[in-house]
Motif scaffolding. Sequence first.
Motif, PDB file in Angstrom:
ATOM      1  N   TYR A   1     -16.021   8.757  17.099  1.00  0.00           N
ATOM      2  CA  TYR A   1     -16.506   9.055  15.167  1.00  0.00           C
ATOM      3  C   TYR A   1     -16.807   7.943  14.297  1.00  0.00           C
ATOM      4  O   TYR A   1     -16.394   6.653  14.986  1.00  0.00           O
ATOM      5  CB  TYR A   1     -15.055   9.073  15.169  1.00  0.00           C
ATOM      6  N   ALA A   2     -17.191   8.410  13.513  1.00  0.00           N
ATOM      7  CA  ALA A   2     -17.491   7.215  12.551  1.00  0.00           C
ATOM      8  C   ALA A   2     -16.337   6.743  11.881  1.00  0.00           C
ATOM      9  O   ALA A   2     -15.208   7.595  11.827  1.00  0.00           O
ATOM     10  CB  ALA A   2     -18.663   7.817  11.197  1.00  0.00           C
ATOM     11  N   MET A   3     -16.290   5.509  11.599  1.00  0.00           N
ATOM     12  CA  MET A   3     -15.394   4.782  11.217  1.00  0.00           C
ATOM     13  C   MET A   3     -14.906   4.127  10.173  1.00  0.00           C
ATOM     14  O   MET A   3     -15.785   3.403   9.472  1.00  0.00           O
ATOM     15  CB  MET A   3     -14.025   3.747  12.516  1.00  0.00           C
ATOM     16  N   GLY A   4     -13.695   3.223   9.373  1.00  0.00           N
ATOM     17  CA  GLY A   4     -13.792   2.554   7.811  1.00  0.00           C
ATOM     18  C   GLY A   4     -12.916   1.927   7.498  1.00  0.00           C
ATOM     19  O   GLY A   4     -11.865   1.790   8.370  1.00  0.00           O
ATOM     20  N   TRP A   5     -12.796   1.511   7.071  1.00  0.00           N
ATOM     21  CA  TRP A   5     -12.131  -0.034   6.655  1.00  0.00           C
ATOM     22  C   TRP A   5     -11.763   0.268   4.638  1.00  0.00           C
ATOM     23  O   TRP A   5     -12.582   0.216   4.315  1.00  0.00           O
ATOM     24  CB  TRP A   5     -11.913  -1.434   6.910  1.00  0.00           C
ATOM     25  N   PHE A   6     -11.108   0.361   4.430  1.00  0.00           N
ATOM     26  CA  PHE A   6     -10.165   0.767   2.910  1.00  0.00           C
ATOM     27  C   PHE A   6      -9.503  -0.320   2.764  1.00  0.00           C
ATOM     28  O   PHE A   6      -8.304  -0.892   4.112  1.00  0.00           O
ATOM     29  CB  PHE A   6      -9.886   1.667   2.804  1.00  0.00           C
ATOM     30  N   ARG A   7      -9.093  -0.591   1.659  1.00  0.00           N
ATOM     31  CA  ARG A   7      -7.931  -1.375   0.286  1.00  0.00           C
ATOM     32  C   ARG A   7      -7.678  -0.700  -0.067  1.00  0.00           C
ATOM     33  O   ARG A   7      -8.023  -0.152  -1.380  1.00  0.00           O
ATOM     34  CB  ARG A   7      -8.102  -2.991   0.659  1.00  0.00           C
ATOM     35  N   GLN A   8      -5.894  -1.403  -0.087  1.00  0.00           N
ATOM     36  CA  GLN A   8      -5.735  -0.609  -1.878  1.00  0.00           C
ATOM     37  C   GLN A   8      -4.435  -2.433  -2.531  1.00  0.00           C
ATOM     38  O   GLN A   8      -3.112  -2.393  -2.057  1.00  0.00           O
ATOM     39  CB  GLN A   8      -4.248   0.250  -1.873  1.00  0.00           C
ATOM     40  N   ALA A   9      -4.469  -2.380  -3.521  1.00  0.00           N
ATOM     41  CA  ALA A   9      -3.720  -4.111  -4.444  1.00  0.00           C
ATOM     42  C   ALA A   9      -3.594  -2.169  -4.606  1.00  0.00           C
ATOM     43  O   ALA A   9      -3.270  -1.750  -5.542  1.00  0.00           O
ATOM     44  CB  ALA A   9      -4.711  -4.012  -4.573  1.00  0.00           C
ATOM     45  N   PRO A  10      -1.630  -3.743  -5.470  1.00  0.00           N
ATOM     46  CA  PRO A  10      -0.638  -2.864  -6.373  1.00  0.00           C
ATOM     47  C   PRO A  10      -1.857  -2.447  -7.090  1.00  0.00           C
ATOM     48  O   PRO A  10      -1.941  -3.237  -8.193  1.00  0.00           O
ATOM     49  CB  PRO A  10       0.239  -3.719  -6.267  1.00  0.00           C
ATOM     50  N   GLY A  11      -1.042  -1.078  -8.034  1.00  0.00           N
ATOM     51  CA  GLY A  11      -1.420  -0.492  -9.059  1.00  0.00           C
ATOM     52  C   GLY A  11      -2.710  -0.248  -9.304  1.00  0.00           C
ATOM     53  O   GLY A  11      -3.164   0.161 -10.020  1.00  0.00           O
ATOM     54  N   LYS A  12      -3.823  -0.136  -7.877  1.00  0.00           N
ATOM     55  CA  LYS A  12      -5.230   0.548  -7.808  1.00  0.00           C
ATOM     56  C   LYS A  12      -5.231   1.108  -7.343  1.00  0.00           C
ATOM     57  O   LYS A  12      -4.634   1.469  -6.068  1.00  0.00           O
ATOM     58  CB  LYS A  12      -5.650  -1.107  -7.823  1.00  0.00           C
ATOM     59  N   VAL A  13      -6.715   1.693  -7.438  1.00  0.00           N
ATOM     60  CA  VAL A  13      -6.762   3.186  -6.634  1.00  0.00           C
ATOM     61  C   VAL A  13      -7.291   2.158  -4.893  1.00  0.00           C
ATOM     62  O   VAL A  13      -7.969   1.173  -5.196  1.00  0.00           O
ATOM     63  CB  VAL A  13      -8.095   3.571  -6.832  1.00  0.00           C
ATOM     64  N   ARG A  14      -7.372   3.238  -4.292  1.00  0.00           N
ATOM     65  CA  ARG A  14      -8.078   2.849  -2.870  1.00  0.00           C
ATOM     66  C   ARG A  14      -9.011   2.481  -2.829  1.00  0.00           C
ATOM     67  O   ARG A  14      -9.734   3.111  -3.215  1.00  0.00           O
ATOM     68  CB  ARG A  14      -7.556   4.025  -1.856  1.00  0.00           C
ATOM     69  N   GLU A  15     -10.089   1.518  -2.727  1.00  0.00           N
ATOM     70  CA  GLU A  15     -11.433   1.375  -2.637  1.00  0.00           C
ATOM     71  C   GLU A  15     -12.024   1.056  -1.263  1.00  0.00           C
ATOM     72  O   GLU A  15     -11.021   0.251   0.251  1.00  0.00           O
ATOM     73  CB  GLU A  15     -11.702  -0.151  -3.210  1.00  0.00           C
ATOM     74  N   PHE A  16     -13.074   1.301  -0.930  1.00  0.00           N
ATOM     75  CA  PHE A  16     -14.023   1.511   0.484  1.00  0.00           C
ATOM     76  C   PHE A  16     -14.629  -0.275   0.300  1.00  0.00           C
ATOM     77  O   PHE A  16     -14.648  -1.277   0.250  1.00  0.00           O
ATOM     78  CB  PHE A  16     -15.411   2.162   0.049  1.00  0.00           C
TER      79      PHE A  16
END
Length: 122
Positions: free
Chosen positions: A30-45
């Motif tokens: 499978y293709a895989m990825g990392w995303f991150r989410q800071a408090p109060g923000k949308v999850r980003e690539f």
Amino acid sequence: QLVESGGGLVQAGGSLRLSCAGSGPTSSRYAMGWFRQAPGKVREFVATISGSGGTTYYGDSVKGRFTISRDHAKNAMYLQMNTLQPEDTAAYYCAARTYTVASIQLNDYDYWGQGTQVTVSS
């Protein structure tokens, strides 16, 4: 199932290596990825890697500092993060999609881990 590890507290300029362990007979393709989410923000690539490992893409804010890689034999994916900055503070999530083509789109991913916290102090 995806399980992240390697998060923690680090000073600005420091490094961390995140790991994502996958399970299942076909997850290594499978293709895989990392995303991150800071408090109060949308999850980003953050970064993505194709099923073969031959194609990678990075978000503009991490390009040149972060490196995504995978080990098919271990069913694992990694994110080497260098020169960390306070703005990198977030919960980091690994994700997998049931296609081999890498994607920067959050909605393209079918499986998600629980996340690991990265905190960068100034």
